[in-house]
Design a protein around this motif. Structure first.
Motif, PDB file in Angstrom:
ATOM      1  N   MET A 237       0.801  -1.202   0.000  1.00 14.78           N
ATOM      2  CA  MET A 237       0.000   0.000   0.000  1.00 14.78           C
ATOM      3  C   MET A 237       0.848   1.273   0.000  1.00 14.78           C
ATOM      4  N   SER A 238       2.000   1.239   0.684  1.00 15.29           N
ATOM      5  CA  SER A 238       2.850   2.426   0.739  1.00 15.29           C
ATOM      6  C   SER A 238       3.318   2.830  -0.655  1.00 15.29           C
ATOM      7  N   THR A 240       1.588   2.212  -3.402  1.00 14.15           N
ATOM      8  CA  THR A 240       0.395   2.766  -4.048  1.00 14.15           C
ATOM      9  C   THR A 240       0.173   4.218  -3.630  1.00 14.15           C
ATOM     10  N   ALA A 241       0.317   4.475  -2.327  1.00 18.22           N
ATOM     11  CA  ALA A 241       0.137   5.841  -1.838  1.00 18.22           C
ATOM     12  C   ALA A 241       1.166   6.785  -2.456  1.00 18.22           C
ATOM     13  N   SER A 242       2.401   6.323  -2.598  1.00 20.07           N
ATOM     14  CA  SER A 242       3.456   7.137  -3.193  1.00 20.07           C
ATOM     15  C   SER A 242       3.142   7.466  -4.641  1.00 20.07           C
ATOM     16  N   GLU A 243       2.710   6.466  -5.392  1.00 18.15           N
ATOM     17  CA  GLU A 243       2.385   6.703  -6.806  1.00 18.15           C
ATOM     18  C   GLU A 243       1.136   7.578  -6.950  1.00 18.15           C
ATOM     19  N   MET A 244       0.183   7.391  -6.044  1.00 20.78           N
ATOM     20  CA  MET A 244      -1.003   8.241  -6.057  1.00 20.78           C
ATOM     21  C   MET A 244      -0.614   9.692  -5.796  1.00 20.78           C
ATOM     22  N   GLY A 245       0.343   9.911  -4.890  1.00 25.82           N
ATOM     23  CA  GLY A 245       0.830  11.245  -4.624  1.00 25.82           C
ATOM     24  C   GLY A 245       1.440  11.873  -5.864  1.00 25.82           C
ATOM     25  N   ASP A 246       2.181  11.084  -6.637  1.00 25.16           N
ATOM     26  CA  ASP A 246       2.774  11.594  -7.869  1.00 25.16           C
ATOM     27  C   ASP A 246       1.703  11.991  -8.877  1.00 25.16           C
TER      28      ASP A 246
END
Length: 288
Positions: A237-238, A240-246
């Protein structure tokens, strides 16, 4: 208290005729209440097509508020899309009842001893979507959409003075208590405003994106693909969260180039809450 975080909820649906339907767990006379110190009471004005309900329901809910010895309670106005606290005033039961019926944030003026609706002279009304009571039932939040600046100074919110800046003798002028997305938007807007200023040294990534639309669009496509791969490749999930932030960051740069604001996007998302995805896509074709 953040209005979006709570352990349990009491739903109070409001019609345009100031009548309420109350749905909770434990019967207590004519109204049901959950006995939990973490409860919020939620008054929703989003769906006005419900059947009308007795005025006595309104009175019962207002009776449950812990008015002070002057019949008042603190009332805050909060932007439904950005989460910004817009202003603070006081309300009595008539002010809250008026807010329920008019869906305009209404307060009680202690200096003039009378009701006043925010925007009655400036036309910068706060259009109320929801009303919250805290767990002690002695303060109120009007959750709504402002038509314009809330503060008499012309600022978006009355809360623009940083206590930390005062303690450190800094003169920061207007400094709004921004949420994470709004803070990011503010930084991007600042970079956009500096595009005509010659710079030495290596430009920031945001500046490069703002100056190169082809690069920006390629990065949005690239980051969206990487986000999807976190699902396809079963990454944690971390990641996913990082890519979502991008994806969010690069999309917000594009939004800034189009002179849009994240608030515009959040408002569209909010309006879709009660609409199915199929209906929403169909409405796009009709509008086109």
């Amino acid at each position: 208290m953040a209005s979006s975080q709570f352990h349990c909820l009491q739903s109070v649906r409001v019609s345009s005729a100031s009548r309420l339907f109350i749905s909770t767990s434990f019967d207590h006379g004519r109204v049901n209440f959950k006995r939990n110190s973490n409860c919020l009471v939620y008054a929703s004005t989003n769906n006005l097509n419900r059947d009308h309900h007795p005025q006595s329901k309104v009175d019962t809910v207002l009776d449950s508020i812990k008015w002070d010895d002057k019949g008042l309670a603190v009332a805050l106005a909060q932007n439904v899309d950005t989460g910004a606290i817009l202003m603070q005033g006081f309300a009595n039961r008539e002010a809250v009842a008026t807010t329920i019926s008019s869906r305009k944030a209404t307060f009680y003026s202690r200096s003039r001893s009378m009701l006043w609706t925010k925007g009655e002279t400036s036309n910068n009304f706060i259009n109320v979507h929801d009303i919250f009571l805290d767990c002690d039932r002695d303060s109120i939040i009007y959750l709504g959409k402002p038509d314009g600046p809330t503060c008499h100074t012309g600022a978006e919110t009355c809360y623009y003075t940083s206590l930390i800046d005062l303690l450190e003798d800094q003169q920061s002028g207007y400094k709004f208590p921004l949420t994470t997305l709004n803070s990011l938007e503010s930084i991007i807007a600042k970079r956009k405003g500096e595009l005509d200023v010659p710079q030495t040294g290596k430009p920031s990534w945001t500046r490069r994106l703002l100056l190169n639309e082809k690069l920006l669009c390629s990065k949005i496509r690239e980051e969206a693909d990487e986000l999807c791969r976190t699902l396809e490749e079963n990454e944690d999930m971390s990641r996913t969260a990082s890519e979502m932030g991008d994806v969010l960051y690069h999309s917000m740069v594009l939004l800034a180039l189009k002179d849009g604001k994240i608030e515009d996007v959040l408002e569209i998302l909010r309006q879709r809450f009660s609409q199915s995805g199929i209906e929403e896509k169909r409405s796009r074709k009709t509008q086109g």
